[in-house]
Design an enzyme around this catalytic site. Structure first.
Site, mmCIF file in Angstrom:
data_model
loop_
_atom_site.group_PDB
_atom_site.id
_atom_site.type_symbol
_atom_site.label_atom_id
_atom_site.label_comp_id
_atom_site.label_asym_id
_atom_site.label_seq_id
_atom_site.Cartn_x
_atom_site.Cartn_y
_atom_site.Cartn_z
ATOM 1 N N CYS A 87 -60.260 -60.150 22.640
ATOM 2 C CA CYS A 87 -59.484 -60.437 21.431
ATOM 3 C C CYS A 87 -60.388 -60.377 20.207
ATOM 4 C CB CYS A 87 -58.797 -61.790 21.573
ATOM 5 S SG CYS A 87 -57.510 -62.064 20.331
ATOM 6 N N HIS A 196 -56.218 -62.014 27.099
ATOM 7 C CA HIS A 196 -57.217 -63.044 27.382
ATOM 8 C C HIS A 196 -57.348 -63.335 28.871
ATOM 9 C CE1 HIS A 196 -58.000 -64.711 23.280
ATOM 10 N NE2 HIS A 196 -56.928 -63.981 23.038
ATOM 11 N N GLU A 198 -59.553 -64.956 30.365
ATOM 12 C CA GLU A 198 -60.032 -66.324 30.644
ATOM 13 C C GLU A 198 -58.880 -67.320 30.706
ATOM 14 O OE1 GLU A 198 -59.949 -64.982 27.777
ATOM 15 O OE2 GLU A 198 -59.781 -66.435 26.141
#
Ligand SMILES: Nc1ncnc2c1ncn2[C@@H]1O[C@H](COP(=O)(O)OP(=O)(O)O)[C@@H](O)[C@H]1O
Ligand SMILES: [Mg+2]
Lengths: 226, 90, 752, 90
Positions: A87, A196, A198
């Site tokens: 991002c 994302h 994560e």
């Protein structure tokens, strides 16, 4: 032996702690890196996390790109250090010209937060080897400036060289050209993407999927087997 | 002290959804006869000391390397005092 | 620039006849006289500035205070309460050494004038309240009210407000996990933008807003002080002292979320190193509020040198500096030997920090400017001893007629076809339609601890990664119910938020509120306010959930027309292990649907009466808080023991709305049977309180039924999760695709 | 067809976080001597037909009611063709 993976905190980074957690969940050791330090603490790989560094005030990633840490990072990335930009991290990588093209405001002019379907187009980079080519995954996406653009020549080149790493499926959430969600550099050590991973590493949290974990296990395997 | 203005606009071939959104709203507001709208950024820099060739050259560099991303944007640099012609300020 | 001599304390004493513009600053004559009496002389311009902002309705609660006292007087015994009303936010013990602080505030008027920035700075303000308690902010919520969905101005206000809340909260890295969006013509000129925030800390990290210890330094840090948001003070500065100034400064501020993010990080780092004795955020009334509150809550006095305040605009007068509401500033009290380290941390984060004064062993707040003393006051008189009004209140004469206009008499659907059409119209109506277009502009995932976010019944955040401890928060309020009966309406808001928390499996612990009303000078509005507070205080006492803090927003009206009384209630809950949370979405085909609670013919204020008949009248649904408590216990036990796989509370729109939402979220339909003793219309559309619908795996049916039976909660089997339609047996069937289209197309069509 | 430019800037007393962020970055980029930066918006409108008094007045209204929020922003309206003086375009 395990791998040490650095996570840079810029002022305004938001997903730095989450990225450290994801690295830990994959079995590697997260190392906090600070934007004002040129020292990368001899980490084996670096993640530039999501967020709004410097508020994204000029352009997303534009101010961070000039941080001291980036001087070293740009040099070492060119020499082969694995780097993942998520991002805002992806935006920093394009501003730093480690990856081609640029990120612009979403075509619908709104921030968008959704569970996004992607296709893995390149499973041979340092960060994607635990996926298989063509695999379809869901990764949360959340951004204001996620519209990937590059000129036709660059886009054709990326396609021809297999450097489109991820493509949006079902919905193009931000107007990115050719549905591009993530790309890699020629050597495959530098990867950037808007979604994302994560945030997709624990079954209970967020969307409840763990489709993002292979990013971190890919790099761990590569580093440990190296 | 002088003011230098840097205008940054998206390159013509790049989609400008903000400008389009403005344009699409115009009929609703009762405005006709505007065939295109582009939206960009304007930077006003207050420069200490004289704005000579050298200073303008440095600001040009600043614009090129920082204020604009030339992959997607074009820019112009103007010295403000000379540019306030034909102005219909509020 | 010419300026009359500095209006020092000395000068004021020597010039008793100078007239100050107290009326322009919003003070009443007797309030001004009271200030003169307190000081024993006329105030200086700077003192008048401070008193005028601190004695405003917004800061002093002068109209609401006499009623709000009930929250303290009726507070239930509750071991969990660590810090109660009176601080920046209340603090609740959630176990395992963790404490949680939460609060809701309003930013209504600025959001009408400048929707993006008004809403953005509203988020900024509530977040600073939470940091000021010592906590790391972990989530935000945003209860919103707008004018009619199809009114042209709503298209200006709503997208701006939503973008502002998202723009600020997303940039701070706070997941948005809930809120409300309600449309009603009564909010046309007065949209309500309430924002709430939760923060988490360890017990030992709780910080309070007080300045103690003579010699300790007062440090102002964050953004420079500018001329924004000082409306009235500029009058003081210009008309009395300096005619060359612009006579009005803008009352709207621009927020800088990036600066606030840095403020969060450096404040938490300073807390972690135990560098802070007392702390206060700068919100309404800026430095006037921060200095007078810190000083009056502490043991000593305070001396401040205003010349040391970093300014964005060097032409500001001392009065303006004292009143400026520039955002993203905080004030900390730090022991002298720790000042260097504190400043170092600020420098690390590129945050400007300046020592502006110190705590003294006296009991006065003294402020200096250009060497002269311009303020010398007892800080308590500024911060805590403002005027208190017993405003007259009276039940409006139209209330009886409104309640007599019974919604039960409205024509009901005459055929299954008509019932189906009304259901489709209901789920597509702006208030019942999916708010995804709005909520997907908010980051739900940041911080990586979001267990549940909208459209779940409550947002839920993991607090401890190892144990799975979590907290849940829900906000609710129904202005239509409150208009019909403010006492009951406030209790219904409480009951709904309480139920929402329990539906996700969390135990409700404590309450915050944001009370949005019209003008307190209208006795009818004041009655609504008094009734709502009484209802909420009584309800909290009965449910055992103390009110820990909140906010009052008055004067929400256009001319004579006040908004519906809109008490928004936030309930905080705790869950031992977030792995046991219950989601809204249907999980598996074949699971049995049970309706918990009693269904009566209750249509007053209902979504059906609004959508189908554009009607508001009668009485709102009855409240039975004992039943709410029992229902909550059952929902929590069932979640903990794995007896239910999904649950959804019933509120506006009734059962059918709840089932449609669970079905669309899970992508699985349902077959429903109208229970004995009910007609299909009442079954589907009544809004009786104290109900939820749960999905029980077949293997758990006996155990679940036994539990409900043993504890006396009515549990009626109403159907099964099945297929890709919603079928009401003997009535109608409608596909999920058709429902989805109806439910999800409305808001984008209106706003995109 | 003519181009009319509307520049919208935050009022001087209003905080400009974007401009500040740019200014604070300048020393790091090796730029000295710029004492203030403000960032605003530039709208380029392509107008069909003549840009006469009436057209400018209408655009002024548009700017006032839609392109700017005059609670926090000021704006100027210029006819572009006459304003391209002293320009150091790239
Ligand atoms: N409606 C309310 N219910 C309960 N407490 C309230 C209410 N309104 C205000 N309070 C409490 O009064 C105190 C002062 O409120 P406020 O001025 O909003 O705080 P702050 O100065 O932190 O903004 C706070 O503790 C707040 O929680
Ligand atoms: Mg406060």
């Amino acid at each position: 032996m395990t791998a040490r993976i650095g996570v840079v905190t810029f002022p305004g980074s938001l997903d730095d702690r989450d990225t450290q957690r994801a690295i830990r969940l994959a079995g590697a050791e997260p190392v906090a890196l600070w934007h004002k330090d040129k020292d990368l603490k001899q980490v084996d790989a670096v993640v530039l996390p999501g967020g709004f560094s410097y508020g994204d005030y000029l352009r997303a990633g534009a101010i961070s790109r000039f941080s001291p840490v980036m001087e070293t990072l740009i040099e070492q990335a060119k020499a082969g250090l694995p780097v993942l930009g998520i991002c805002n991290g992806f935006q920093v990588l394009t501003e730093a010209h480690l990856l081609p093209g640029a990120m612009l405001g979403n075509d619908h002019l709104h921030f968008v937060c959704r569970d996004q379907k992607l296709r893995v187009e390149n499973a041979s980079t340092a960060w994607t080897s635990d996926y298989s080519e063509g695999q379809e995954i869901f990764i949360p996406l959340k951004n204001m400036d996620g519209r990937y653009v590059a000129d036709e020549y660059t886009l054709d080149k990326l396609e021809a060289e297999g450097r489109v790493a991820f493509r949006y499926l079902d919905v193009n959430p931000n107007g990115s050209l050719r549905d591009i969600a993530g790309i890699t550099n020629e050597a495959g050590n530098v990867v950037g993407l808007m979604p994302h991973p994560e945030h997709a590493t624990e079954p209970l949290i967020g969307t409840g999927r763990t489709d993002g974990l292979p990013f971190f296990t890919s790099i761990l395997k590569k580093l440990v087997n190296a | 002290m002088a003011r230098v203005v840097v205008d940054v606009m998206l390159k013509p071939e790049i989609l400008d959804p903000q400008g389009q959104a403005v344009q699409r709203a115009l009929p609703r507001l009762g405005f006709e006869g505007i065939s295109d709208v582009r939206q960009g950024k304007r930077f006003e820099l207050e420069v200490d000391g004289p704005v000579d060739e050298a200073a303008l050259a440095r600001i040009h560099d600043l614009a090129e390397s920082f204020l604009a991303n030339t992959v997607i944007e074009d820019f112009t640099v103007k010295v403000e005092s000379e540019a306030v012609v034909a102005e219909a300020s509020k | 620039m010419s300026r009359t001599p500095l209006d020092t304390v000395e000068h004021a004493a020597a010039t008793p006849d100078v007239e100050l513009p107290w009326a322009e600053l919003g003070l009443k004559k007797d309030e001004y006289e009271r200030i003169v009496e307190i000081l024993g002389r006329r105030p200086t311009g700077a003192e008048l500035a401070m008193y005028s902002v601190m004695w405003s309705e917004h800061c002093s609660y002068k109209s609401s205070k006499v009623h709000l006292r009930q929250f303290g007087e009726k507070a239930p015994e509750n071991d969990a309460l660590l810090v109660g009303i009176g601080e920046n936010a209340g603090v609740v013990d959630v176990g395992q050494g963790y404490a949680v602080t939460f609060k809701v505030e309003s930013h209504n008027h600025p959001s009408y004038v400048e929707p993006y920035q008004g809403a953005a700075t509203g988020v900024g303000g509530i977040v600073r309240d939470i940091i000021a308690m010592g906590a790391r902010p972990v989530a935000v919520v945003d209860p919103l009210r707008f004018g009619a969905a199809d009114h042209p101005d709503t298209k200006r206000v709503l997208p701006g407000v939503v973008a502002g809340i998202g723009g600020y909260g997303n940039c701070l890295g706070l997941p948005n996990i809930g809120g409300e969006v309600v449309f009603d013509a009564c909010y046309q000129g007065n949209p309500l933008v309430n924002a709430g925030c939760i923060g988490v800390m360890r017990h030992e990290d709780i910080h309070l807003a007080k300045a103690s210890g003579a010699g300790n330094k007062v440090i102002l840090y964050g953004a420079r002080t500018g001329g924004d948001g000082i409306g009235g003070a500029s009058i003081l500065a210009s008309e009395t002292f300096d005619d060359a100034k612009p006579s009005k400064r803008p009352a709207v501020q621009v927020g800088d979320p990036f600066q606030e993010k840095l403020l969060i990080e450096c404040t938490l780092e300073a807390f972690a190193e135990k560098l802070v004795v007392g702390i206060q955020d700068l919100g309404a009334a800026g430095l006037s509020c921060a200095t007078s509150e810190l000083a009056s809550n502490g043991s000593g006095g305070m001396r401040v040198t205003l010349d040391d305040v970093p300014l964005r605009d060097s032409t500001l007068s001392p009065e303006e500096i004292l009143m400026s509401e520039s955002q993203e500033r905080m004030c900390a009290v730090v022991e002298p030997e720790k000042v260097d380290r504190f400043l170092e941390i600020c420098a690390k984060w590129d945050v400007i920090a300046t020592v502006i004064g110190e705590v003294t062993d006296g009991d006065r707040l003294e402020i200096y400017w250009h060497g002269g003393k311009i303020v010398d006051v007892d800080p308590r008189t500024v911060a805590h001893e403002g005027p208190v009004y017993e405003r007259p209140y009276a039940r409006p004469e139209w209330q009886d007629a409104l309640q007599a206009d019974d919604a039960g008499k409205l024509p009901r659907p005459q055929s299954a076809e008509e019932l189906k059409a009304q259901v489709l119209k209901l789920v597509a109506s702006p208030n019942q339609a999916s708010k995804k277009w709005i909520t997907q502009q908010y980051d739900h995932f940041v911080q990586g601890n979001t267990v549940l976010a909208m459209p779940e019944d409550s947002g839920m955040i993991r607090v401890d990664e190892k144990t799975g401890l979590g907290v849940a928060l829900a906000t609710d309020g129904n202005g239509r119910y409150a208009k019909l009966d403010p006492y009951t309406g406030a209790q219904l808001a409480l009951a709904e938020a309480y139920r929402n928390v329990a539906t996700t499996g969390a135990k409700p612990l404590a309450v915050s509120d944001c009370l949005n009303f019209g003008s307190p000078e209208d006795p009818a509005v004041m009655w609504q306010f008094a009734e709502a507070v009484r209802g909420l205080a009584d309800g909290c006492q009965q449910l055992g959930t103390p009110v820990t803090g909140g906010n009052v927003s008055l004067y929400n009206q256009t001319g004579e027309a006040a908004i519906h009384p809109t008490p928004v209630v936030a309930v905080l809950g705790v869950i031992d292990d977030v792995a046991r949370r219950t989601p809204v979405a249907f999980q598996e085909e074949g699971q049995l649907l049970y309706l918990l609670g009693d269904t009566r013919e209750e249509f007053g204020g209902s979504a059906w009466s609004q959508v189908v008949h554009d009607h508001l009248g009668g009485l709102p649904p009855k409240v039975d808080l004992e039943r709410e408590r029992l229902l909550a216990e059952i929902l929590i036990s069932a979640s903990r023991d794995g007896m239910i796989d999904s649950a959804h509370d019933l509120s506006d729109g009734g059962l059918v709305q709840a089932v449609v939402e669970s079905a669309l979220l899970g992508g699985k339909g349902a077959r429903l049977v109208v229970p004995d003793g009910l007609d299909a219309f009442t079954f589907l559309l009544s809004e009786s309180a104290g109900r939820a619908v749960v999905a029980v795996p077949r293997s758990e049916e006996v155990r679940f039924n036994d539990m409900c039976g043993a504890r006396g909660l009515p549990a009626t089997r109403i159907g099964v999760v099945d297929g890709d339609t919603i079928e009401v047996q003997g009535e109608f069937e409608v596909t999920l695709a058709e429902l989805r289209e109806a439910h999800e197309a409305t808001i984008p069509a209106l706003l995109a």
